[in-house]
Design a protein around this motif. Structure first.
Motif, PDB file in Angstrom:
ATOM      1  N   LEU A 141       2.268  12.999   3.025  1.00  0.00           N
ATOM      2  CA  LEU A 141       2.612  12.979   1.604  1.00  0.00           C
ATOM      3  C   LEU A 141       1.864  14.015   0.776  1.00  0.00           C
ATOM      4  CD1 LEU A 141       3.104   9.190   0.838  1.00  0.00           C
ATOM      5  CD2 LEU A 141       4.816  11.001   0.710  1.00  0.00           C
ATOM      6  N   LEU A 158       7.784   5.474   6.545  1.00  0.00           N
ATOM      7  CA  LEU A 158       6.580   4.910   5.924  1.00  0.00           C
ATOM      8  C   LEU A 158       5.362   5.092   6.830  1.00  0.00           C
ATOM      9  CD1 LEU A 158       5.435   3.391   3.502  1.00  0.00           C
ATOM     10  CD2 LEU A 158       6.050   1.249   4.619  1.00  0.00           C
ATOM     11  N   ASN A 194       0.008   1.153   6.150  1.00  0.00           N
ATOM     12  CA  ASN A 194       0.750   2.332   5.690  1.00  0.00           C
ATOM     13  C   ASN A 194       1.182   2.167   4.240  1.00  0.00           C
ATOM     14  OD1 ASN A 194       0.593   3.688   8.155  1.00  0.00           O
ATOM     15  ND2 ASN A 194       2.398   2.652   8.957  1.00  0.00           N
ATOM     16  N   TYR A 229       8.592  -2.984  -1.847  1.00  0.00           N
ATOM     17  CA  TYR A 229       7.212  -2.575  -1.572  1.00  0.00           C
ATOM     18  C   TYR A 229       6.225  -3.022  -2.644  1.00  0.00           C
ATOM     19  CZ  TYR A 229       8.918   0.920   1.866  1.00  0.00           C
ATOM     20  OH  TYR A 229       9.480   1.560   2.921  1.00  0.00           O
ATOM     21  N   ASP A 279      13.753   3.631  -2.909  1.00  0.00           N
ATOM     22  CA  ASP A 279      12.766   4.300  -2.056  1.00  0.00           C
ATOM     23  C   ASP A 279      12.975   5.813  -2.043  1.00  0.00           C
ATOM     24  OD1 ASP A 279      15.141   4.180  -0.682  1.00  0.00           O
ATOM     25  OD2 ASP A 279      14.352   3.114   1.064  1.00  0.00           O
ATOM     26  N   VAL A 324      11.217   7.895   1.301  1.00  0.00           N
ATOM     27  CA  VAL A 324      10.297   7.240   2.227  1.00  0.00           C
ATOM     28  C   VAL A 324      11.023   6.060   2.853  1.00  0.00           C
ATOM     29  CG1 VAL A 324       8.050   6.152   2.528  1.00  0.00           C
ATOM     30  CG2 VAL A 324       8.330   7.965   0.828  1.00  0.00           C
ATOM     31  N   PHE A 381       0.177   4.394   1.035  1.00  0.00           N
ATOM     32  CA  PHE A 381       1.232   4.936   0.175  1.00  0.00           C
ATOM     33  C   PHE A 381       0.926   4.616  -1.288  1.00  0.00           C
ATOM     34  CE2 PHE A 381       6.086   4.796  -0.770  1.00  0.00           C
ATOM     35  CZ  PHE A 381       6.026   6.070  -1.311  1.00  0.00           C
ATOM     36  N   LYS A 382       0.559   3.378  -1.568  1.00  0.00           N
ATOM     37  CA  LYS A 382       0.223   2.970  -2.939  1.00  0.00           C
ATOM     38  C   LYS A 382      -0.955   3.774  -3.483  1.00  0.00           C
ATOM     39  CE  LYS A 382       1.775  -1.872  -2.916  1.00  0.00           C
ATOM     40  NZ  LYS A 382       1.326  -3.276  -2.981  1.00  0.00           N
ATOM     41  N   VAL A 407       3.014   8.515   6.201  1.00  0.00           N
ATOM     42  CA  VAL A 407       2.468   8.744   4.857  1.00  0.00           C
ATOM     43  C   VAL A 407       1.372   9.802   4.843  1.00  0.00           C
ATOM     44  CG1 VAL A 407       3.067   6.523   3.810  1.00  0.00           C
ATOM     45  CG2 VAL A 407       0.979   6.720   5.173  1.00  0.00           C
TER      46      VAL A 407
END
Length: 330
Positions: A286, A280, A310, A47, A128, A300, A314-315, A283
């Motif tokens: 989260l 993923l 997505n 990722y 992950d 994840v 996430f980042k 998200v």
């Protein structure tokens, strides 16, 4: 009493690396998309967020002895190899030559006990899987034994991976055919920490060999258990280790270690709320998970219908919670 050292082991690969792709195809004789479920690109995808994994470990596991990063020889450009707790180990440093090269994570997992200097107790992570809250050794071990979810489950053939579950169970029940641990320590199986999952143990009580609920979270392991399994099931473990690419038809994997701990009654109950697994494409969950005081672990899962937006989301969330560079980064 002095607490035993606990190491963390994590596997990582950058599957987009052209040399990796070339070498893997030469070994497998297959193009990368030959079967997305068994050996698709999501099995090897990076990722570009692995640095956040280290930020979490630094913040939430200050007690860790060493962190063993296991790769095929790759290493992230940003990684600080001078970190005193970091051990960068390549497959060829601990796996027998006849098993190499390997692109089979099960084969790698089953040989981790060969790593020189690895502590008896170690937490096994994939890249992950994340530690998202401050933790303590007692979250994972009690009296030197791992904390596990001892909940039985029916094996339903929902994907090719089910075959590996079945192989694991067949191995375990060659040695524990009668669920002796449940009979001798029922409180470990009918435990309030499992919540409603206790019903599974109740419903499956009349049956013999069954599967296990698997939350796909980081797992506490014992090096001596893996070594013992090699002593008594060397043919089975050797067969998996020789498979350069996953073969769900014959492979077993590291879950046999947890199953062995459970059936030999060498474990303590783990709360089912200790961690959570999402895809993923989920998200949006989260923030709730990060705010849940009970959740310390997160997995994840990569989705076959991978969407770049997505990953971007996430980042953003990871950077919001862990903006500060760790000492594991240059």
């Amino acid at each position: 009493m002095t607490e035993e050292k606990i190491d963390i082991v994590v596997l990582w690969v950058d599957g987009s690396n052209p040399e990796f792709i070339r070498e893997k195809q030469a070994v497998s004789g297959r193009v990368s998309d030959w079967n997305q479920e068994i050996d698709g690109e999501q099995r090897y995808r990076d990722y570009g967020i692995f640095n956040y994994w280290f930020r979490m470990i630094e913040k939430h596991a200050t007690w860790v002895n060493n962190v063993y990063l296991i790769t095929n020889g790759q290493k992230p450009d940003w990684l600080n190899l001078e970190h005193p707790k970091l051990r960068w180990i390549t497959h060829k440093e601990f796996m027998p030559e006849e098993y190499l090269p390997t692109y089979n994570s099960a084969a790698i997992e089953l040989n981790l006990h060969r790593i020189e200097g690895l502590s008896e107790n170690y937490l096994y992570f994939n890249d992950d899987m994340y530690l998202i809250k401050d933790s303590h050794p007692s979250d994972f071990y009690k009296n030197g034994q791992p904390k596990l979810l001892a909940v039985y489950d029916a094996i339903v053939p929902w994907s090719p991976f089910t075959n590996t579950y079945l192989n694991n169970v067949e191995l375990i029940y060659r040695h524990f055919p009668n669920k002796k641990a449940l009979k001798s320590s029922p409180w470990k199986f009918f435990n309030y920490r499992y919540g409603s999952l206790v019903l599974k143990n109740l419903l499956l009580l009349p049956w013999g060999p069954t599967g296990y609920v698997n939350q796909h979270l980081p797992v506490p392991m014992k090096k001596s258990t893996l070594s013992h399994l090699w002593d008594i099931e060397s043919e089975t473990l050797d067969r998996t280790s020789r498979n350069k690419i996953r073969d769900y038809g014959v492979d077993v994997n590291q879950y046999i270690c947890s199953h062995w701990q459970i059936e030999s009654n060498q474990f303590y109950p783990m709360s089912k709320n200790f961690g959570e697994t999402i895809g993923l494409n989920q998200v949006n969950k989260l923030d709730r998970i990060f705010e849940d005081k009970h959740k310390k672990l997160l997995y994840v899962n990569d989705d076959s219908d991978f969407k770049e937006e997505n990953l971007i989301h996430f980042k953003q969330i990871l950077n919001e919670y862990y903006p500060k560079k760790s000492a594991y980064e240059k």
